[in-house]
Design a protein around this motif. Structure first.
Motif, PDB file in Angstrom:
ATOM      1  N   UNK A  10       0.960  -1.199   0.032  1.00 21.39           N
ATOM      2  CA  UNK A  10       0.030   0.084  -0.056  1.00 21.39           C
ATOM      3  C   UNK A  10       1.028   0.934   0.062  1.00 21.39           C
ATOM      4  N   UNK A  11       0.365   2.442  -0.238  1.00 21.54           N
ATOM      5  CA  UNK A  11       1.162   3.657  -0.368  1.00 21.54           C
ATOM      6  C   UNK A  11       0.318   4.957   0.918  1.00 21.54           C
ATOM      7  N   UNK A  12       0.049   3.990   1.937  1.00 22.57           N
ATOM      8  CA  UNK A  12      -0.624   4.931   3.107  1.00 22.57           C
ATOM      9  C   UNK A  12      -1.983   5.328   2.567  1.00 22.57           C
ATOM     10  N   UNK A  13      -2.588   4.570   1.816  1.00 18.85           N
ATOM     11  CA  UNK A  13      -4.129   4.720   1.371  1.00 18.85           C
ATOM     12  C   UNK A  13      -4.667   3.385   1.226  1.00 18.85           C
ATOM     13  N   UNK A  14      -6.034   3.626   1.241  1.00 21.19           N
ATOM     14  CA  UNK A  14      -6.749   2.219   1.072  1.00 21.19           C
ATOM     15  C   UNK A  14      -7.340   2.260  -0.424  1.00 21.19           C
ATOM     16  N   UNK A  15      -6.376   1.575  -1.140  1.00 19.94           N
ATOM     17  CA  UNK A  15      -6.760   1.379  -2.671  1.00 19.94           C
ATOM     18  C   UNK A  15      -7.776   0.462  -2.826  1.00 19.94           C
ATOM     19  N   UNK A  16      -8.459   0.608  -4.025  1.00 13.54           N
ATOM     20  CA  UNK A  16      -9.351  -0.250  -4.391  1.00 13.54           C
ATOM     21  C   UNK A  16      -9.099  -1.646  -4.074  1.00 13.54           C
ATOM     22  N   UNK A  17      -8.045  -2.334  -4.913  1.00 16.92           N
ATOM     23  CA  UNK A  17      -7.617  -3.610  -4.885  1.00 16.92           C
ATOM     24  C   UNK A  17      -7.318  -3.988  -3.322  1.00 16.92           C
ATOM     25  N   UNK A  18      -6.758  -3.225  -2.611  1.00 17.70           N
ATOM     26  CA  UNK A  18      -6.247  -3.331  -1.156  1.00 17.70           C
ATOM     27  C   UNK A  18      -7.742  -3.692  -0.274  1.00 17.70           C
ATOM     28  N   UNK A  19      -8.654  -2.789  -0.410  1.00 12.00           N
ATOM     29  CA  UNK A  19     -10.100  -3.198  -0.106  1.00 12.00           C
ATOM     30  C   UNK A  19     -10.727  -4.280  -0.383  1.00 12.00           C
ATOM     31  N   UNK A  70       4.492 -11.343   1.147  1.00 13.52           N
ATOM     32  CA  UNK A  70       3.962  -9.968   0.669  1.00 13.52           C
ATOM     33  C   UNK A  70       3.101 -10.069  -0.309  1.00 13.52           C
ATOM     34  N   UNK A  71       2.077  -9.574  -0.375  1.00 16.55           N
ATOM     35  CA  UNK A  71       1.329  -9.346  -1.575  1.00 16.55           C
ATOM     36  C   UNK A  71       1.302  -8.163  -2.328  1.00 16.55           C
ATOM     37  N   UNK A  72       1.883  -8.165  -3.420  1.00 14.25           N
ATOM     38  CA  UNK A  72       2.305  -6.916  -4.224  1.00 14.25           C
ATOM     39  C   UNK A  72       0.789  -6.814  -5.164  1.00 14.25           C
ATOM     40  N   UNK A  73       0.166  -5.655  -4.973  1.00 10.50           N
ATOM     41  CA  UNK A  73      -0.845  -5.266  -5.852  1.00 10.50           C
ATOM     42  C   UNK A  73      -0.490  -4.504  -6.884  1.00 10.50           C
ATOM     43  N   UNK A  74      -0.797  -4.585  -8.232  1.00 18.69           N
ATOM     44  CA  UNK A  74      -0.393  -3.868  -9.468  1.00 18.69           C
ATOM     45  C   UNK A  74      -1.173  -2.710  -9.550  1.00 18.69           C
ATOM     46  N   UNK A  75      -2.637  -2.752  -8.803  1.00 21.46           N
ATOM     47  CA  UNK A  75      -3.314  -1.542  -9.004  1.00 21.46           C
ATOM     48  C   UNK A  75      -2.728  -0.327  -8.415  1.00 21.46           C
ATOM     49  N   UNK A  76      -2.384  -0.326  -7.168  1.00 14.28           N
ATOM     50  CA  UNK A  76      -1.809   0.923  -6.630  1.00 14.28           C
ATOM     51  C   UNK A  76      -0.487   1.105  -7.306  1.00 14.28           C
ATOM     52  N   UNK A  77       0.334   0.353  -7.610  1.00 16.63           N
ATOM     53  CA  UNK A  77       1.582   0.496  -8.225  1.00 16.63           C
ATOM     54  C   UNK A  77       1.733   1.218  -9.450  1.00 16.63           C
ATOM     55  N   UNK A  78       0.262   1.088 -10.295  1.00 14.22           N
ATOM     56  CA  UNK A  78       0.386   2.034 -11.310  1.00 14.22           C
ATOM     57  C   UNK A  78       0.360   3.284 -11.158  1.00 14.22           C
ATOM     58  N   UNK A  79       0.271   3.982 -10.105  1.00 18.11           N
ATOM     59  CA  UNK A  79       0.200   5.427  -9.568  1.00 18.11           C
ATOM     60  C   UNK A  79       1.446   5.790  -9.171  1.00 18.11           C
TER      61      UNK A  79
END
Length: 137
Positions: A10-19, A70-79
């Protein structure tokens, strides 16, 4: 069944895929999940100062340390604004020898390969498969 402990990037936010992922974990009762990632921090800590960044990096390290994977989510990483934090999380995961599960953006379901390496395991959004891969650790 053994508890599965993870850290979700995460990047200190609740991203859609994190939720989405945390919601999925909560709905599977047969697998007890422990989510060590908490994308909240005291807003009094400035992300724009070296002291603030160091404090936040220490918080991230303590979240990653007890996780099995660790689960890497591509969705927040695109930002681009998220990359500094997620790059740090992945760097720490690698230093600690954590398995890294990579999940594609939940909207496209196609893994873009934004993260690669022999320690990265691209997967689909299937918690049973993710649990099985983590428990191979």
């Amino acid at each position: 069944m053994k508890k599965v402990s993870i850290f979700i990037t995460h990047a200190w936010r609740f991203h859609n895929d994190w939720n989405l992922l945390t919601s999925m974990m909560e709905n599977i009762k047969e697998t007890p999940w422990i989510n060590y990632s908490v994308p909240w921090y005291d807003p009094a800590i400035s992300t724009h100062t070296e002291t603030g960044k160091l404090a936040l990096k220490n918080m991230l390290f303590t979240q990653i340390l007890p996780a099995e994977a660790v689960v890497f989510l591509e969705e927040p990483y695109q930002s681009k604004s998220s990359r500094e934090w997620i790059d740090y999380e992945i760097e720490q995961a690698r230093k600690l020898g954590k398995k890294i599960i990579a999940l594609p953006d939940s909207q496209t379901l196609s893994y873009q390969g934004l993260l690669d390496g022999s320690d990265v395991f691209p997967m689909v959004w299937d918690l049973n498969q993710i649990r099985q891969e983590i428990q191979k650790v």
